[in-house]
Design a protein around this motif. Structure first.
Motif, PDB file in Angstrom:
ATOM      1  N   LEU A   2       0.821  -1.205   0.000  1.00 44.05           N
ATOM      2  CA  LEU A   2       0.000   0.000   0.000  1.00 44.05           C
ATOM      3  C   LEU A   2       0.860   1.262   0.000  1.00 44.05           C
ATOM      4  CD1 LEU A   2      -2.728  -0.978   2.628  1.00 44.05           C
ATOM      5  CD2 LEU A   2      -2.614  -1.503   0.181  1.00 44.05           C
ATOM      6  N   GLY A   3       0.457   2.225  -0.797  1.00 40.18           N
ATOM      7  CA  GLY A   3       1.126   3.522  -0.792  1.00 40.18           C
ATOM      8  C   GLY A   3       0.893   4.252   0.509  1.00 40.18           C
ATOM      9  N   GLY A   4       1.861   5.110   0.878  1.00 39.85           N
ATOM     10  CA  GLY A   4       1.742   5.857   2.123  1.00 39.85           C
ATOM     11  C   GLY A   4       2.284   7.272   2.008  1.00 39.85           C
ATOM     12  N   GLY A   5       2.192   7.847   0.819  1.00 44.63           N
ATOM     13  CA  GLY A   5       2.648   9.216   0.633  1.00 44.63           C
ATOM     14  C   GLY A   5       3.833   9.322  -0.320  1.00 44.63           C
ATOM     15  N   ARG A   6       4.087  10.549  -0.745  1.00 46.50           N
ATOM     16  CA  ARG A   6       5.160  10.823  -1.696  1.00 46.50           C
ATOM     17  C   ARG A   6       5.881  12.102  -1.333  1.00 46.50           C
ATOM     18  NH1 ARG A   6       2.530  11.375  -7.152  1.00 46.50           N
ATOM     19  NH2 ARG A   6       0.719  10.299  -6.250  1.00 46.50           N
ATOM     20  N   ILE A   7       7.052  12.296  -1.912  1.00 40.55           N
ATOM     21  CA  ILE A   7       7.749  13.579  -1.889  1.00 40.55           C
ATOM     22  C   ILE A   7       7.628  14.150  -3.288  1.00 40.55           C
ATOM     23  CG2 ILE A   7       9.963  14.752  -1.582  1.00 40.55           C
ATOM     24  CD1 ILE A   7      10.749  12.498   0.345  1.00 40.55           C
ATOM     25  N   ALA A   8       6.954  15.266  -3.418  1.00 45.21           N
ATOM     26  CA  ALA A   8       6.657  15.824  -4.739  1.00 45.21           C
ATOM     27  C   ALA A   8       7.825  16.644  -5.279  1.00 45.21           C
ATOM     28  CB  ALA A   8       5.404  16.695  -4.666  1.00 45.21           C
ATOM     29  N   ASP A   9       8.035  16.531  -6.576  1.00 47.18           N
ATOM     30  CA  ASP A   9       8.983  17.381  -7.309  1.00 47.18           C
ATOM     31  C   ASP A   9      10.384  17.358  -6.699  1.00 47.18           C
ATOM     32  OD1 ASP A   9       6.776  18.168  -8.892  1.00 47.18           O
ATOM     33  OD2 ASP A   9       6.279  19.747  -7.460  1.00 47.18           O
ATOM     34  N   GLY A  58      12.982  16.663 -10.658  1.00 46.87           N
ATOM     35  CA  GLY A  58      11.608  17.116 -10.474  1.00 46.87           C
ATOM     36  C   GLY A  58      10.585  16.003 -10.433  1.00 46.87           C
ATOM     37  N   GLU A  59      11.021  14.746 -10.470  1.00 46.78           N
ATOM     38  CA  GLU A  59      10.087  13.626 -10.350  1.00 46.78           C
ATOM     39  C   GLU A  59       9.570  13.504  -8.922  1.00 46.78           C
ATOM     40  OE1 GLU A  59      11.211  10.136 -13.560  1.00 46.78           O
ATOM     41  OE2 GLU A  59      12.095  10.058 -11.561  1.00 46.78           O
ATOM     42  N   ASP A  60       8.364  12.972  -8.785  1.00 40.39           N
ATOM     43  CA  ASP A  60       7.880  12.580  -7.468  1.00 40.39           C
ATOM     44  C   ASP A  60       8.574  11.281  -7.062  1.00 40.39           C
ATOM     45  OD1 ASP A  60       6.204  14.711  -7.740  1.00 40.39           O
ATOM     46  OD2 ASP A  60       4.337  13.563  -7.633  1.00 40.39           O
ATOM     47  N   ILE A  61       8.930  11.181  -5.788  1.00 40.93           N
ATOM     48  CA  ILE A  61       9.556   9.967  -5.273  1.00 40.93           C
ATOM     49  C   ILE A  61       8.785   9.499  -4.044  1.00 40.93           C
ATOM     50  CG2 ILE A  61      11.843  10.574  -6.158  1.00 40.93           C
ATOM     51  CD1 ILE A  61      12.618  11.390  -3.298  1.00 40.93           C
ATOM     52  N   LEU A  62       9.083   8.303  -3.579  1.00 44.45           N
ATOM     53  CA  LEU A  62       8.379   7.742  -2.438  1.00 44.45           C
ATOM     54  C   LEU A  62       8.761   8.460  -1.143  1.00 44.45           C
ATOM     55  CD1 LEU A  62       8.675   3.911  -3.156  1.00 44.45           C
ATOM     56  CD2 LEU A  62       6.832   5.469  -3.794  1.00 44.45           C
ATOM     57  N   SER A  63       7.768   8.675  -0.293  1.00 43.06           N
ATOM     58  CA  SER A  63       8.055   9.151   1.053  1.00 43.06           C
ATOM     59  C   SER A  63       8.790   8.062   1.816  1.00 43.06           C
ATOM     60  CB  SER A  63       6.759   9.493   1.787  1.00 43.06           C
ATOM     61  OG  SER A  63       6.008   8.313   2.025  1.00 43.06           O
ATOM     62  N   ALA A  64       9.356   8.433   2.947  1.00 39.79           N
ATOM     63  CA  ALA A  64      10.093   7.448   3.738  1.00 39.79           C
ATOM     64  C   ALA A  64       9.188   6.275   4.121  1.00 39.79           C
ATOM     65  CB  ALA A  64      10.666   8.109   4.993  1.00 39.79           C
ATOM     66  N   ALA A  65       7.943   6.569   4.489  1.00 42.12           N
ATOM     67  CA  ALA A  65       7.017   5.509   4.897  1.00 42.12           C
ATOM     68  C   ALA A  65       6.739   4.547   3.752  1.00 42.12           C
ATOM     69  CB  ALA A  65       5.711   6.119   5.396  1.00 42.12           C
ATOM     70  N   THR A  66       6.462   5.087   2.566  1.00 41.07           N
ATOM     71  CA  THR A  66       6.156   4.221   1.431  1.00 41.07           C
ATOM     72  C   THR A  66       7.392   3.460   0.981  1.00 41.07           C
ATOM     73  OG1 THR A  66       4.538   5.873   0.731  1.00 41.07           O
ATOM     74  CG2 THR A  66       5.042   4.140  -0.827  1.00 41.07           C
ATOM     75  N   ILE A  74       5.830   3.500  -6.812  1.00 37.78           N
ATOM     76  CA  ILE A  74       6.308   2.276  -6.165  1.00 37.78           C
ATOM     77  C   ILE A  74       6.885   1.330  -7.211  1.00 37.78           C
ATOM     78  CG2 ILE A  74       5.593   0.192  -4.930  1.00 37.78           C
ATOM     79  CD1 ILE A  74       3.503   1.912  -3.488  1.00 37.78           C
ATOM     80  N   ALA A  75       6.136   1.128  -8.299  1.00 37.97           N
ATOM     81  CA  ALA A  75       6.582   0.205  -9.342  1.00 37.97           C
ATOM     82  C   ALA A  75       7.887   0.676  -9.968  1.00 37.97           C
ATOM     83  CB  ALA A  75       5.497   0.068 -10.404  1.00 37.97           C
ATOM     84  N   ARG A  76       7.969   1.973 -10.263  1.00 33.45           N
ATOM     85  CA  ARG A  76       9.195   2.511 -10.857  1.00 33.45           C
ATOM     86  C   ARG A  76      10.384   2.313  -9.927  1.00 33.45           C
ATOM     87  NH1 ARG A  76      10.443   7.723 -10.079  1.00 33.45           N
ATOM     88  NH2 ARG A  76       8.273   8.447 -10.108  1.00 33.45           N
ATOM     89  N   THR A  77      10.172   2.556  -8.654  1.00 36.73           N
ATOM     90  CA  THR A  77      11.258   2.416  -7.677  1.00 36.73           C
ATOM     91  C   THR A  77      11.710   0.964  -7.561  1.00 36.73           C
ATOM     92  OG1 THR A  77      10.372   4.293  -6.425  1.00 36.73           O
ATOM     93  CG2 THR A  77      11.925   2.845  -5.282  1.00 36.73           C
ATOM     94  N   LEU A  78      10.754   0.046  -7.462  1.00 42.95           N
ATOM     95  CA  LEU A  78      11.104  -1.366  -7.320  1.00 42.95           C
ATOM     96  C   LEU A  78      11.792  -1.898  -8.579  1.00 42.95           C
ATOM     97  CD1 LEU A  78       8.023  -2.848  -5.413  1.00 42.95           C
ATOM     98  CD2 LEU A  78      10.309  -2.374  -4.530  1.00 42.95           C
ATOM     99  N   ARG A  79      11.332  -1.466  -9.735  1.00 38.50           N
ATOM    100  CA  ARG A  79      11.947  -1.940 -10.969  1.00 38.50           C
ATOM    101  C   ARG A  79      13.380  -1.457 -11.119  1.00 38.50           C
ATOM    102  NH1 ARG A  79       6.283  -0.719 -14.037  1.00 38.50           N
ATOM    103  NH2 ARG A  79       5.299  -2.751 -13.611  1.00 38.50           N
TER     104      ARG A  79
END
Length: 263
Positions: A89-96, A102-110, A146-151
């Motif tokens: 499950l997603g749990g937030g992002r860090i925007a820009d 400038g991509e969004d990335i996963l928050s520490a929780a996610t 999430i998928a981009r990060t895991l890949r």
């Protein structure tokens, strides 16, 4: 941007620490004109609670029961779980994020959830479903991030559930996708604090859920400064209170699923 997400975020800010305690303090000060002693007691109590919930000791009072509901999975349990898929499950992002162009990335929780899902996938070979929409109006869903990060770490993601704005929709939309693939039993990955609520609503969809919690705050070694007020412990107290309120709401709204208190 989802109106429901905006409403829930606003209500949460009012009901949860630190803002709810600041409001109580202000109410106590306002009451001092007519109820001098009572108003002062309310203000002092709210400030003392603010300090207490900013320490590990105070936060643990809220966190420990939630974590105790779902113990960490052992390797033998993972192997014998009979699960057909992993749902993270997603749990937030860090925007820009500027360091990522400038991509969004996963928050520490996610990121911690995704990391544990990756570990489970390597142990089991099970396919991963990433669940998380774009409730804040972002162009890219949390599931896609999430998928981009895991890949990037050579961990495949088979399904993306990109429409959900909250945990209930995570469950509803993920279950629909999984049933279409013949999946009925899953390893569910989220924070230990969030797991009880997530597990309950996923089970209501008819899925057989094996809890795979991650991030156990109370398991860490104690340090001397844990008794001092810190913003991090206030944030965790707020998170835990959010989950308690969510469980109470689910108890009222979803009475057909019993509250599972087994470990």
């Amino acid at each position: 941007m989802s109106i429901g997400w905006l409403f829930n975020s606003t209500v949460s800010a009012i009901l949860l620490p630190p803002f709810n305690l600041v409001l109580l303090c202000a109410l106590g000060l306002a009451l001092r004109r007519r109820w001098s002693r009572g108003g002062m007691l309310l203000s002092v109590a709210s400030l003392l609670l603010l300090v207490l919930l900013s320490t590990r000791m105070g936060a643990t009072l809220l966190i420990a029961p939630l974590e105790a509901w779902n113990s960490p999975l052992q390797s033998t349990q993972v192997a014998s779980s009979g699960a057909q898929a992993i749902v993270v499950l997603g749990g937030g992002r860090i925007a820009d994020a500027p360091e990522y162009g400038g991509e969004d990335i996963l928050s520490a929780a996610t990121l911690q959830r995704a990391s544990y899902a990756a570990r489970l996938q390597r142990e089991t070979g099970l396919p991963i479903l990433a669940s998380g929409g774009r409730p804040d109006g972002s162009q890219e869903s949390e599931a896609a991030i999430i998928a981009r990060t895991l890949r990037e770490f050579s961990v495949p993601v088979k399904w993306l559930e990109e429409e959900s704005d909250n945990t209930a929709e995570n469950a509803q939309f993920s279950a629909r996708m999984l049933r279409a693939e013949g999946v009925t039993r899953i390893l569910l990955v989220t924070d230990a604090l969030h797991m009880q609520r997530a597990k309950r609503i996923f089970r209501e969809t008819g899925l057989d859920v094996v809890a795979a919690p991650t991030v156990f705050y109370t398991a860490a070694r104690w340090a001397p400064d844990d008794f001092l007020p810190k913003a991090a412990w206030m944030q965790r107290s707020s998170y835990a209170m959010h989950e308690w309120i969510g469980l109470a709401w689910y108890q009222l709204r979803h009475r057909n699923v019993a509250l599972d208190v087994t470990h």
